[in-house]
Design a protein around this motif. Structure first.
Motif, PDB file in Angstrom:
ATOM      1  N   LEU A  97      50.182 -10.789  -0.288  1.00 41.64           N
ATOM      2  CA  LEU A  97      50.438 -11.653  -1.447  1.00 41.64           C
ATOM      3  C   LEU A  97      49.338 -11.543  -2.498  1.00 41.64           C
ATOM      4  CD1 LEU A  97      51.675 -14.835   0.466  1.00 41.64           C
ATOM      5  CD2 LEU A  97      53.024 -12.924  -0.416  1.00 41.64           C
ATOM      6  N   ARG A  98      48.381 -10.624  -2.275  1.00 42.28           N
ATOM      7  CA  ARG A  98      47.209 -10.547  -3.158  1.00 42.28           C
ATOM      8  C   ARG A  98      47.552 -10.164  -4.588  1.00 42.28           C
ATOM      9  NH1 ARG A  98      47.783  -6.124  -0.305  1.00 42.28           N
ATOM     10  NH2 ARG A  98      47.433  -4.053  -1.197  1.00 42.28           N
ATOM     11  N   GLU A  99      48.748  -9.601  -4.825  1.00 41.91           N
ATOM     12  CA  GLU A  99      49.133  -9.255  -6.206  1.00 41.91           C
ATOM     13  C   GLU A  99      49.575 -10.477  -6.998  1.00 41.91           C
ATOM     14  OE1 GLU A  99      50.761  -7.706  -3.581  1.00 41.91           O
ATOM     15  OE2 GLU A  99      50.018  -5.643  -3.596  1.00 41.91           O
ATOM     16  N   ALA A 101      50.121 -13.550  -9.364  1.00 38.83           N
ATOM     17  CA  ALA A 101      49.533 -13.805 -10.692  1.00 38.83           C
ATOM     18  C   ALA A 101      48.782 -15.135 -10.717  1.00 38.83           C
ATOM     19  CB  ALA A 101      50.641 -13.805 -11.744  1.00 38.83           C
ATOM     20  N   THR A 102      49.026 -15.968  -9.699  1.00 40.76           N
ATOM     21  CA  THR A 102      48.375 -17.287  -9.624  1.00 40.76           C
ATOM     22  C   THR A 102      47.824 -17.458  -8.207  1.00 40.76           C
ATOM     23  OG1 THR A 102      50.518 -18.199  -9.011  1.00 40.76           O
ATOM     24  CG2 THR A 102      49.885 -18.398 -11.333  1.00 40.76           C
ATOM     25  N   PRO A 103      46.856 -18.383  -8.017  1.00 41.30           N
ATOM     26  CA  PRO A 103      46.340 -18.598  -6.654  1.00 41.30           C
ATOM     27  C   PRO A 103      47.467 -18.960  -5.690  1.00 41.30           C
ATOM     28  CG  PRO A 103      44.954 -19.696  -8.273  1.00 41.30           C
ATOM     29  CD  PRO A 103      46.160 -19.213  -9.017  1.00 41.30           C
ATOM     30  N   VAL A 104      47.419 -18.400  -4.489  1.00 41.14           N
ATOM     31  CA  VAL A 104      48.466 -18.657  -3.492  1.00 41.14           C
ATOM     32  C   VAL A 104      48.178 -19.995  -2.802  1.00 41.14           C
ATOM     33  CG1 VAL A 104      49.545 -17.813  -1.370  1.00 41.14           C
ATOM     34  CG2 VAL A 104      48.784 -16.182  -3.112  1.00 41.14           C
ATOM     35  N   CYS A 105      49.167 -20.891  -2.769  1.00 44.23           N
ATOM     36  CA  CYS A 105      49.019 -22.178  -2.067  1.00 44.23           C
ATOM     37  C   CYS A 105      49.287 -21.964  -0.590  1.00 44.23           C
ATOM     38  CB  CYS A 105      50.029 -23.192  -2.574  1.00 44.23           C
ATOM     39  SG  CYS A 105      49.659 -23.769  -4.205  1.00 44.23           S
ATOM     40  N   VAL A 106      48.331 -22.308   0.255  1.00 45.18           N
ATOM     41  CA  VAL A 106      48.486 -22.113   1.699  1.00 45.18           C
ATOM     42  C   VAL A 106      48.241 -23.447   2.395  1.00 45.18           C
ATOM     43  CG1 VAL A 106      47.865 -20.666   3.664  1.00 45.18           C
ATOM     44  CG2 VAL A 106      47.474 -19.814   1.353  1.00 45.18           C
ATOM     45  N   PHE A 107      49.153 -23.817   3.306  1.00 42.87           N
ATOM     46  CA  PHE A 107      49.087 -25.084   4.014  1.00 42.87           C
ATOM     47  C   PHE A 107      48.941 -24.818   5.514  1.00 42.87           C
ATOM     48  CE2 PHE A 107      51.088 -27.755   0.631  1.00 42.87           C
ATOM     49  CZ  PHE A 107      51.643 -26.764  -0.156  1.00 42.87           C
ATOM     50  N   GLU A 127      40.937 -15.132  -1.860  1.00 40.79           N
ATOM     51  CA  GLU A 127      40.208 -15.811  -2.932  1.00 40.79           C
ATOM     52  C   GLU A 127      39.622 -14.813  -3.926  1.00 40.79           C
ATOM     53  OE1 GLU A 127      37.706 -18.432  -0.644  1.00 40.79           O
ATOM     54  OE2 GLU A 127      39.359 -19.870  -0.426  1.00 40.79           O
ATOM     55  N   ARG A 128      39.254 -13.625  -3.434  1.00 39.94           N
ATOM     56  CA  ARG A 128      38.650 -12.626  -4.332  1.00 39.94           C
ATOM     57  C   ARG A 128      39.684 -11.789  -5.076  1.00 39.94           C
ATOM     58  NH1 ARG A 128      34.406 -11.609   0.333  1.00 39.94           N
ATOM     59  NH2 ARG A 128      33.491 -13.671   0.152  1.00 39.94           N
ATOM     60  N   TYR A 129      40.946 -11.839  -4.641  1.00 45.36           N
ATOM     61  CA  TYR A 129      42.006 -11.117  -5.358  1.00 45.36           C
ATOM     62  C   TYR A 129      42.706 -12.054  -6.336  1.00 45.36           C
ATOM     63  CZ  TYR A 129      41.357  -7.033  -2.363  1.00 45.36           C
ATOM     64  OH  TYR A 129      40.850  -5.931  -1.736  1.00 45.36           O
ATOM     65  N   LYS A 133      44.695 -21.515  -2.718  1.00 46.49           N
ATOM     66  CA  LYS A 133      44.522 -22.968  -2.805  1.00 46.49           C
ATOM     67  C   LYS A 133      44.913 -23.522  -1.444  1.00 46.49           C
ATOM     68  CE  LYS A 133      46.218 -26.770  -5.553  1.00 46.49           C
ATOM     69  NZ  LYS A 133      47.584 -27.119  -5.890  1.00 46.49           N
ATOM     70  N   TRP A 134      43.907 -23.933  -0.669  1.00 44.75           N
ATOM     71  CA  TRP A 134      44.172 -24.405   0.692  1.00 44.75           C
ATOM     72  C   TRP A 134      44.513 -25.882   0.704  1.00 44.75           C
ATOM     73  CZ3 TRP A 134      45.217 -22.475   5.304  1.00 44.75           C
ATOM     74  CH2 TRP A 134      45.229 -23.372   6.374  1.00 44.75           C
ATOM     75  N   GLN A 135      45.525 -26.271   1.505  1.00 43.71           N
ATOM     76  CA  GLN A 135      45.841 -27.696   1.682  1.00 43.71           C
ATOM     77  C   GLN A 135      45.971 -27.981   3.172  1.00 43.71           C
ATOM     78  OE1 GLN A 135      48.498 -29.641  -1.098  1.00 43.71           O
ATOM     79  NE2 GLN A 135      48.744 -27.689  -2.175  1.00 43.71           N
ATOM     80  N   THR A 136      45.163 -28.933   3.641  1.00 39.04           N
ATOM     81  CA  THR A 136      45.143 -29.240   5.074  1.00 39.04           C
ATOM     82  C   THR A 136      46.280 -30.182   5.456  1.00 39.04           C
ATOM     83  OG1 THR A 136      42.753 -28.974   5.103  1.00 39.04           O
ATOM     84  CG2 THR A 136      43.722 -30.149   6.953  1.00 39.04           C
ATOM     85  N   LEU A 137      47.004 -29.797   6.495  1.00 38.20           N
ATOM     86  CA  LEU A 137      48.067 -30.640   7.054  1.00 38.20           C
ATOM     87  C   LEU A 137      47.528 -31.315   8.313  1.00 38.20           C
ATOM     88  CD1 LEU A 137      51.079 -28.131   6.866  1.00 38.20           C
ATOM     89  CD2 LEU A 137      50.522 -29.951   5.236  1.00 38.20           C
TER      90      LEU A 137
END
Ligand code: MLT
Ligand code: MN
Ligand code: ZN
Length: 297
Positions: A97-99, A101-107, A127-129, A133-137
């Motif tokens: 998913l590194r391509e 265009a916006t930060p990837v939301c990961v839960f 984060e470097r690509y 955006k991490w969200q803790t469940l």
């Protein structure tokens, strides 16, 4: 809500690249068994976008099946990725998913985050690509998915940490997810790895409209019988389907939900469409999910 099984096989897929067991060979011929990609699900509420549940090594081809016409040149078909655990077959796809265009939301749970920073640092890499955006469940706590009518409630299902964490102090167990749609109704429970089939888990299944459940192994000693590994199904964090205390017996007793098996290992005889084991699954009122199975609730 809509639920689509993107990949119905366990890690390695079906057939697995280096495996010549009877079921893998049948998948290569393609008559008695159909090939399957690795474990992943897509879900969307009546309002809002698709979310990916687990990012498999086959994510590129799986996401292609969700692609919609878009306004801009770059538009992601998913709004975020929810992780039930930190196993490689459920997280290697994050790198694909590194391509974005916006930060990837990961839960995911706090333990999954630790694993993906310290054992197998894909979050730091993302984060470097494109950014992540991490969200803790938290287990037992329902969380709304922003921009969607869906909510998710994780719950503990046992199991141990991935092998790559051996020797580290990171500990975690897998989660199952209960999805509810505030717009259209419907309750879906997704548990691709189930190590503990207790009262709490069974009560969640019983209160669902659709359950998609760990169908990894038919027998506890399945891999040993093939001479593949000495580890039992239970040692690998998977309650086997057959026998007393097995998943099939428990699912057969549930009235309300539609029931289907996912995360099926390539050695599992239920993959053979003419096998006695497949027949036993169907007799128990349980389906064998396949890639592309879509359910609307
Ligand atoms: C599992 O489901 O038990 C894991 O994905 C096994 C693995 O791939 O190492
Ligand atoms: Mn797995
Ligand atoms: Zn095989």
């Amino acid at each position: 809500m809509r639920v689509r099984v993107l990949g119905s096989a366990a890690g390695g897929g079906f057939p697995q690249w280096n495996c010549h067991c009877g079921t893998c060979e049948a998948a290569r011929v393609g008559v008695r068994a159909r090939p399957r990609t690795q474990s992943s699900l897509a879900i969307c509420g009546d309002d809002g976008p698709w979310f990916l549940v687990n990012a498999s090594p086959d994510a590129r081809q799986q996401l292609e099946t969700l692609a919609l016409p878009a306004d801009g040149v770059r538009a992601a078909p998913i709004a975020g990725v929810l992780l039930t655990d930190a196993e490689i077959d459920h997280t290697a796809g994050l790198l694909l998913l590194r391509e974005s265009a916006t930060p990837v939301c990961v839960f995911g749970s706090a333990g999954v985050e630790r694993a993906l920073r310290r054992g197998y640092p894909v979050l730091e890499m993302l984060e470097r690509y494109c950014g992540a955006k991490w969200q803790t469940l938290k287990p037992g706590r329902t969380q709304a998915l922003e921009g969607s009518s869906l909510s998710v409630e994780p719950f503990d299902v046992g199991g141990d940490a991935p092998l790559y964490l051996n020797g580290s102090d990171v500990d975690l167990e897998a989660s199952g997810f209960v999805f509810r749609d505030g717009a259209g109704g419907g309750v879906v429970t997704y548990v691709p790895g189930l190590a503990r089939l207790d009262e709490d888990v069974l009560a969640r299944f019983a209160a669902s409209d659709l359950v998609l459940v760990d169908g990894t192994f038919w027998r506890d000693d399945e891999l040993a019988r093939h001479g593949i590994s000495g580890r039992s199904a239970r040692e690998m964090g998977h309650v086997p389907l057959s026998g007393p205390g097995g998943t099939l017996e428990a699912l057969a007793g549930l009235q309300r939900p539609r029931k289907a098996l996912v995360h099926i290992n390539n050695t599992n005889p239920i993959l053979l469409e003419d096998s006695a084991e497949r027949e036993a699954v169907l007799r128990a009122g349980v389906e064998v999910a396949y890639d592309g199975l879509e359910v609307q609730l």
